[in-house]
Design an enzyme around this catalytic site. Structure first.
Site, PDB file in Angstrom:
ATOM      1  N   HIS A   1     -53.161  59.845 -56.784  1.00  0.00           N
ATOM      2  CA  HIS A   1     -54.202  58.749 -57.002  1.00  0.00           C
ATOM      3  C   HIS A   1     -54.764  58.910 -58.513  1.00  0.00           C
ATOM      4  CE1 HIS A   1     -53.922  57.589 -52.646  1.00  0.00           C
ATOM      5  NE2 HIS A   1     -54.533  56.673 -53.126  1.00  0.00           N
TER       6      HIS A   1
ATOM      7  N   GLU B   1     -51.153  61.393 -51.370  1.00  0.00           N
ATOM      8  CA  GLU B   1     -50.203  60.717 -52.531  1.00  0.00           C
ATOM      9  C   GLU B   1     -51.139  60.752 -53.757  1.00  0.00           C
ATOM     10  OE1 GLU B   1     -50.574  56.626 -51.622  1.00  0.00           O
ATOM     11  OE2 GLU B   1     -48.601  56.219 -52.240  1.00  0.00           O
TER      12      GLU B   1
ATOM     13  N   HIS C   1     -52.785  53.402 -45.951  1.00  0.00           N
ATOM     14  CA  HIS C   1     -51.437  53.594 -46.806  1.00  0.00           C
ATOM     15  C   HIS C   1     -50.739  52.577 -46.418  1.00  0.00           C
ATOM     16  CE1 HIS C   1     -48.614  55.835 -49.147  1.00  0.00           C
ATOM     17  NE2 HIS C   1     -47.785  56.109 -47.864  1.00  0.00           N
TER      18      HIS C   1
ATOM     19  N   GLU D   1     -47.688  51.711 -47.020  1.00  0.00           N
ATOM     20  CA  GLU D   1     -46.426  52.036 -46.870  1.00  0.00           C
ATOM     21  C   GLU D   1     -46.075  52.167 -45.549  1.00  0.00           C
ATOM     22  OE1 GLU D   1     -47.896  52.931 -49.633  1.00  0.00           O
ATOM     23  OE2 GLU D   1     -46.813  52.832 -51.247  1.00  0.00           O
TER      24      GLU D   1
ATOM     25  N   ASP E   1     -56.440  58.732 -49.655  1.00  0.00           N
ATOM     26  CA  ASP E   1     -56.166  57.964 -48.362  1.00  0.00           C
ATOM     27  C   ASP E   1     -56.658  58.637 -47.249  1.00  0.00           C
ATOM     28  OD1 ASP E   1     -55.024  55.673 -49.590  1.00  0.00           O
ATOM     29  OD2 ASP E   1     -53.140  56.433 -49.378  1.00  0.00           O
TER      30      ASP E   1
ATOM     31  N   HIS F   1     -53.743  50.470 -57.183  1.00  0.00           N
ATOM     32  CA  HIS F   1     -53.750  51.766 -56.312  1.00  0.00           C
ATOM     33  C   HIS F   1     -54.544  52.823 -57.300  1.00  0.00           C
ATOM     34  CE1 HIS F   1     -51.996  55.037 -54.156  1.00  0.00           C
ATOM     35  NE2 HIS F   1     -52.009  55.698 -55.172  1.00  0.00           N
TER      36      HIS F   1
ATOM     37  N   GLU G   1     -60.340  51.774 -54.678  1.00  0.00           N
ATOM     38  CA  GLU G   1     -60.467  53.159 -54.221  1.00  0.00           C
ATOM     39  C   GLU G   1     -61.208  54.143 -54.901  1.00  0.00           C
ATOM     40  OE1 GLU G   1     -56.216  53.504 -51.803  1.00  0.00           O
ATOM     41  OE2 GLU G   1     -56.048  53.897 -54.155  1.00  0.00           O
TER      42      GLU G   1
END
Lengths: 247, 247, 247, 247, 247, 247
Positions: free
Chosen positions: B26, B24, B110, B112, B35, B163, B168
């Protein structure tokens, strides 16, 4: 509503709203249909201010999670698999598209339906526009933070372990008082979220009563104000995207 | 690990952990594998203190949501459908069961993947015990609230729109500094969650950079402390349920 | 790689390669990740000579067959159903298409993935061209016949019962010597293919060690030469179709 | 009903009934919910004489067929695929089994649900008894032949092209007169069944009004008598199998 | 066969064989049903020597691959998806189990059905014995190597690009000469396997005639001897596992 | 038929017919393939008068219902799930479309296939025309009412409990007398339809012989006349829609 009335609604550019609720235990004092009842009432009231058709509510939702709804060990909780919910909602969305609706709202009144409504909408309309259909996905009808100014503890269930507790009990006292057993109110302390789930669900993992943080303190007055707050919140979101010039 | 080593681990009662991550976007400064990298490092470090086999990480996760990961309009974000993720995880769980593992941890890095890991576990072990297999589902590896005492703004991404932001970015500076492009840090303000999603994803609905709340302020030091906090949090949860007498 | 780097790669016409490997027993001396390791190294090396992005390898493949990988009675072998693998690969292909890639390579390093990669590609792009996306499916990275001129017995596993044997052991000695347990080499004779499979898998149907034709004779030198042969073979195929003027 | 009340019902040996209806055009004079309304009322009345819990009605059914319901060209008709309906019903049946119900009735009030309810039940309980759960599938709530002695033309819709016609209109006049638009009654002749269906549905293949054989002649009196006949018919079937000694 | 005859066969311990064939182009001179005809004749002849019921042949198989059957660009080739073939075969296997058969043979006469028959059997009986049902999966009815001593070029299609060529043409001349158009024999050179597949299938990727290596040289005599060789091969495999004392 | 012959048929505008039959018990006197045999013969005869290609018959159909075919307790009855039948038929329809056929007929000779053929066609062509493909779905090949003027009891099985009875037995005496065991005719009275089904299927719910209303009275003469009546009925329907100017 007859089919000709739907046809006329489409012709004048109306939207349509589908509530995805659940049949789920709500403690000893609330009916299994609590999510369906509140969700449906909310949609009907929201629609009053907008040109919005209210589709029949989905009364069977995704599995109840132990820490947000008690989980699949309670009798009466009747859920469908994730794949099934996605299939149902995407089939219905395709029908709305066929009817000609271009403004579609999916409203969850069962936090476990999260992601699954999004997935169903994604399967039908995708990430980039190919026609004019737009789908708004509202996973929680309540605004973040306290719902009522002077009642800071009345918060939406999505925040945590408020299930069949003050908020939902108050809403039901406002909307369907005859279905609330006030003599069975539960005074359990809020259970603690350990940060994980376990399957199979261990004994004692969730509240034995099904009430995750106590229902005492609920009142019709709180219910009325919380309902109004939710209606305003949902209506404002829909109006801003779909009826910018008509509200 | 060879098959005989797995066999021996099963024989002595070891557990197994599977990380469900994502590929994904970032932001301009972090790799698509962020992730997967953080999740895998976390699992390896957690396992050091416990008798826990680390299975190969799932590098493809459920669709990115616009308000928590940027959504499916970014190139590079490579996701699978909800039904696919459920199928993959439940197939793997059945294999773990066949190997003889009875203590299984599913760890999402993650957000989701939420509900979908639960669903996969539910399909395999169900709500009530029929054999001795237990599955722990950890949907967020970070404890609620601030991760570091004197850095109250360093919070887990599950809370909202963090995010590719400070948390992160700091973790990656700690774990894989060579993959972080510090010269591309983004200073965007945190975008506002409107309370709903829209499909197709409208232009401007999410941050153009893919960074939902700015990455400035990230540092290796914050990363190290946040990583330690997460390791302690996850290890404690697993130990308490699966290795009560061995930690 | 960041999302902006993917975007740039797409813009200049790069291709993308996805390796579909497996987590499967490879005898007492090789790790379960053997297929993933070899497949990934192969893709990285092939990509060096071409404008090819290497996607994260699929580490879980279709079920191991008893006569080509030992089958589903070994602990550690962790496979997914055929329908699951098709779903994963077709989802990922649709994402590659969305990113804008038009030259896609699927490379199997696990012969049981045969047909299933083809099926996934077929579901996405179909038999006749509707857009410019082309998918190349390579089910075996090794050329037919002996890989090394003066070592006629070093042949690809697709030919038969060479699993965790001289070829794969040599490759691992070349690529990851630290993961090879040379002290556990097996000298079993090649088992005989009866021409059929049986389910449930009978005791003794496959080699108890998981090594289908002996690993003695493996060496780093053979591994290096076999690796080079495979790299040349795969690179030539891709270049001829996708980079005819650029190699 | 609360979960404790369900639990008590199970404990005393109650049965449960699920109505599978539809959201389908019923001419210019009847609402889309006609099947759901009649089916639900029927189940509630049948249950009055038996120890039978009435589950929330399924309001979305299998696709409407052109010659029995008008088909998928009418706006408002909102159907799900066959696979979806099977999934929904089998999921719910598994939940009823988990609750402890052993006497389950599936009642269709939409003839297109035929076979699909049977399939769902078959997937859950199979052809031969493995536990005590029994599922009764009633695909048509009306007895064969005329419903009312002196009104030979009042026949169930399953016989043919009676949709939104005298029977259903009369039932709605009895059950929900406020939803019937008597001023929009249609006097079309009964359309002829050519013996086959065609897809795509040709123009003129079914009645433009959606009324397949005329609604004139409908009356509250006919509705009341037909309703009583159906209640008696359904109740007798359930009682004979599930409550042999209790009726 | 009547149901009572099946019942008697089960009672005396008979086995059952299901041929999974295809409807696929076989050049200008052979019918689309070539695989079904040869497969069915083979099963009937094999069964003559054993107590084996022959189930109706599956005439629709998995997609034709361009390099082994011409692929999905030929009219007439009528295939099903991989998931569909798995579903059909596993449903049928469950029925055979219900009938009481414990010795089941799946015989492919279409090499693309490979893995999929195995998968179907795996889904039904699994890797380890839970009841007495055993399934033998024969993916190729021909022994490896030349079929006829003095005709070294007559080899099974599984080896490579022999489709609608000498072997299959000869078999049809033996079994159904009236369906072979000898005047349309093709003398194309064998096409070269490039080592990969491409989708969409490029023009010229496979032989325009559908004959992958020429049919000249085919004769009834070769067909008879090849048929006998295949019958002996298949019968021996089945006898050795299922009728060890009865052949 | 070769692929070139299919190509030519498509080019001249031919139609194609697919029979969906069953492998199902038909009493002690008729073979399991009764539905397939009658359906195939019917299609071949119908095609004689029209430019219609006959595709290989589907010999495995949807589950037998106890009151129309005896149900899934008889050995020999070999059925597929509803989802499987839909998948098979829709895959085949997509192939017919790819070949170029625009006039497609689905003919059921197994009443349980009802709705499922419609569903498969719907999935492929949808309710409104997007290309020129048209699918005609004939769920029953027999006209309503008596088939033969002076034999009023000879009615199609779709009407009720006529299975393996006078009509089907007579048809088999006409089409395949050598497969009819006249010495095993059954004289059971017609069983009564209770108006519902039960699962698991109770003992005695259907006729023990599998003959639902007696086979005595069947004759070759009745079979011939009934066959002719069905051929005329089906041919007329197809001709009227697809070959209006060519019959």
């Amino acid at each position: 509503m007859t089919w000709e009335e739907v046809d006329a609604a489409v012709a004048r550019g109306a939207g349509i709203i589908l509530v995805a609720a659940a049949t789920e235990q709500h403690g000893p004092h609330l009916p299994l249909g609590t999510d369906s009842i509140i969700g449906t009432e909310l949609a009907l009231e929201v629609a009053r201010g907008l040109d919005l058709v209210v589709a029949p509510t989905l009364t069977y939702g995704y599995r109840s999670r132990p820490l947000s709804g008690g989980g699949q060990r309670f009798p009466g909780t009747t859920s469908v698999r994730a794949t099934t919910l996605i299939a149902v909602v995407s089939d219905i969305l395709r029908e709305f598209e066929r009817h000609g609706f271009r403004k579609i709202v999916l409203l969850a009144h069962h936090m476990e339906n999260q992601h699954l409504l999004y997935e169903a909408a994604f399967e039908v309309v995708g990430p980039t526009a190919t026609n004019e259909t737009r789908v708004m996905i509202i996973e929680c009808p309540y605004p973040p933070g306290p719902l009522i100014e002077d009642e800071p503890t009345v918060r939406p269930p999505a925040v945590g372990l408020d299930h069949a507790s003050v908020l939902e009990t108050s809403l039901m006292l406002h909307l369907r008082p005859e279905l609330v057993h006030e003599d069975r109110f539960v005074d359990d302390p809020m259970i603690t979220d350990p940060g994980y789930d376990l399957l199979p669900i261990p004994d004692g993992f969730t509240a034995a009563s099904g009430v995750l943080s106590g229902s005492r303190g609920a009142s019709e007055q709180i219910g009325e104000r919380a309902f109004d707050a939710a209606v305003q919140h949902v209506r404002a979101m829909i109006a801003s995207e779909f009826f910018a010039n008509s509200d």
